[in-house]
Design a protein around this motif. Sequence first.
Motif, PDB file in Angstrom:
ATOM      1  N   ASN A  83       0.928  -1.233   0.048  1.00 46.57           N
ATOM      2  CA  ASN A  83      -0.108   0.182  -0.038  1.00 46.57           C
ATOM      3  C   ASN A  83       0.744   1.211   0.089  1.00 46.57           C
ATOM      4  OD1 ASN A  83      -2.585  -1.208   0.145  1.00 46.57           O
ATOM      5  ND2 ASN A  83      -1.913  -1.700   2.303  1.00 46.57           N
ATOM      6  N   VAL A  84       0.451   2.274  -0.706  1.00 48.53           N
ATOM      7  CA  VAL A  84       1.216   3.405  -0.685  1.00 48.53           C
ATOM      8  C   VAL A  84       0.755   4.329   0.510  1.00 48.53           C
ATOM      9  CG1 VAL A  84       1.477   5.871  -1.923  1.00 48.53           C
ATOM     10  CG2 VAL A  84       1.013   3.600  -3.093  1.00 48.53           C
ATOM     11  N   VAL A  85       2.086   4.602   1.288  1.00 47.07           N
ATOM     12  CA  VAL A  85       2.150   5.177   2.596  1.00 47.07           C
ATOM     13  C   VAL A  85       2.710   6.700   2.331  1.00 47.07           C
ATOM     14  CG1 VAL A  85       1.726   3.023   3.851  1.00 47.07           C
ATOM     15  CG2 VAL A  85       4.235   4.200   3.386  1.00 47.07           C
ATOM     16  N   ALA A  86       3.426   6.839   1.548  1.00 41.48           N
ATOM     17  CA  ALA A  86       4.063   8.302   1.412  1.00 41.48           C
ATOM     18  C   ALA A  86       4.655   8.363  -0.164  1.00 41.48           C
ATOM     19  CB  ALA A  86       5.141   8.446   2.096  1.00 41.48           C
ATOM     20  N   ILE A  87       4.756   9.542  -0.568  1.00 34.77           N
ATOM     21  CA  ILE A  87       5.328   9.896  -1.921  1.00 34.77           C
ATOM     22  C   ILE A  87       6.407  10.575  -1.746  1.00 34.77           C
ATOM     23  CG2 ILE A  87       4.884  10.977  -4.227  1.00 34.77           C
ATOM     24  CD1 ILE A  87       1.898   9.984  -3.937  1.00 34.77           C
ATOM     25  N   ILE A  88       7.691  10.205  -2.453  1.00 35.64           N
ATOM     26  CA  ILE A  88       8.619  11.359  -2.142  1.00 35.64           C
ATOM     27  C   ILE A  88       8.916  11.899  -3.692  1.00 35.64           C
ATOM     28  CG2 ILE A  88      11.239  11.298  -2.082  1.00 35.64           C
ATOM     29  CD1 ILE A  88      11.028   8.889  -0.218  1.00 35.64           C
ATOM     30  N   GLY A  89       8.931  13.141  -3.671  1.00 36.76           N
ATOM     31  CA  GLY A  89       9.222  13.993  -4.988  1.00 36.76           C
ATOM     32  C   GLY A  89      10.197  14.630  -4.937  1.00 36.76           C
ATOM     33  N   VAL A  90      11.168  14.808  -6.236  1.00 35.98           N
ATOM     34  CA  VAL A  90      12.335  15.704  -6.264  1.00 35.98           C
ATOM     35  C   VAL A  90      11.699  16.695  -7.190  1.00 35.98           C
ATOM     36  CG1 VAL A  90      14.735  15.939  -6.767  1.00 35.98           C
ATOM     37  CG2 VAL A  90      13.890  13.801  -5.496  1.00 35.98           C
ATOM     38  N   GLY A  91      11.957  17.899  -6.971  1.00 38.33           N
ATOM     39  CA  GLY A  91      11.418  19.018  -8.028  1.00 38.33           C
ATOM     40  C   GLY A  91      12.348  19.725  -8.212  1.00 38.33           C
TER      41      GLY A  91
END
Length: 198
Positions: A83-91
Amino acid sequence: DIEGKFQFVSPSYCEMFGQVSEELLGNKFMPFVHEDDRDSTSKAMEALYHPPHTAYLEQRAMTKDGWKWLSWMDTAVLDENKNVVAIIGVGRDITERKLAEESLRESEEKLARSKKMESLGLLAGGVAHDLNNVLAGIVSYPELLLMDLPEDSRLRKPIETMQESGHRAAAIVQDLLTIAKGVATTKEPLHLNDLVRG
């Protein structure tokens, strides 16, 4: 509802958007996305919930300095149950690159239009010169005939019509030559006697 799912949770995002953490943390980020990019952003975010749980997108977002182009490389964090519990994004701010690409695209379009006009000009010039040869007799002979015809001749009206048609055709040829040369030409009456004396 994607606007309900994805929110600002990291202070680093706040720095990118130029606002203090208290203004952004816990708030929905979609309102900051340009309206034209919200659909693609939504699809990219939804893709994080499916293998391979990564997404790349480019979007315009409102920052303290106005609209900026941002690129995001996002990866979903899964728990032991997948299950997706978090999202890490590099902008990254890619505004300068986007502006350069837009400038290059506009330059290429201008060059393509210029080449098209050049080809059209060559074609128009060739056609105009050929038509000039054909029109030489049509324009000049009616005038010579009218000089010898009496005013009450029944042929005068048809010949005058031919003469007028020839002048109109010559004007069209002149327009073609204008396109071929790429510059406008001006017309003015000249006195032949003055030219000869000159």
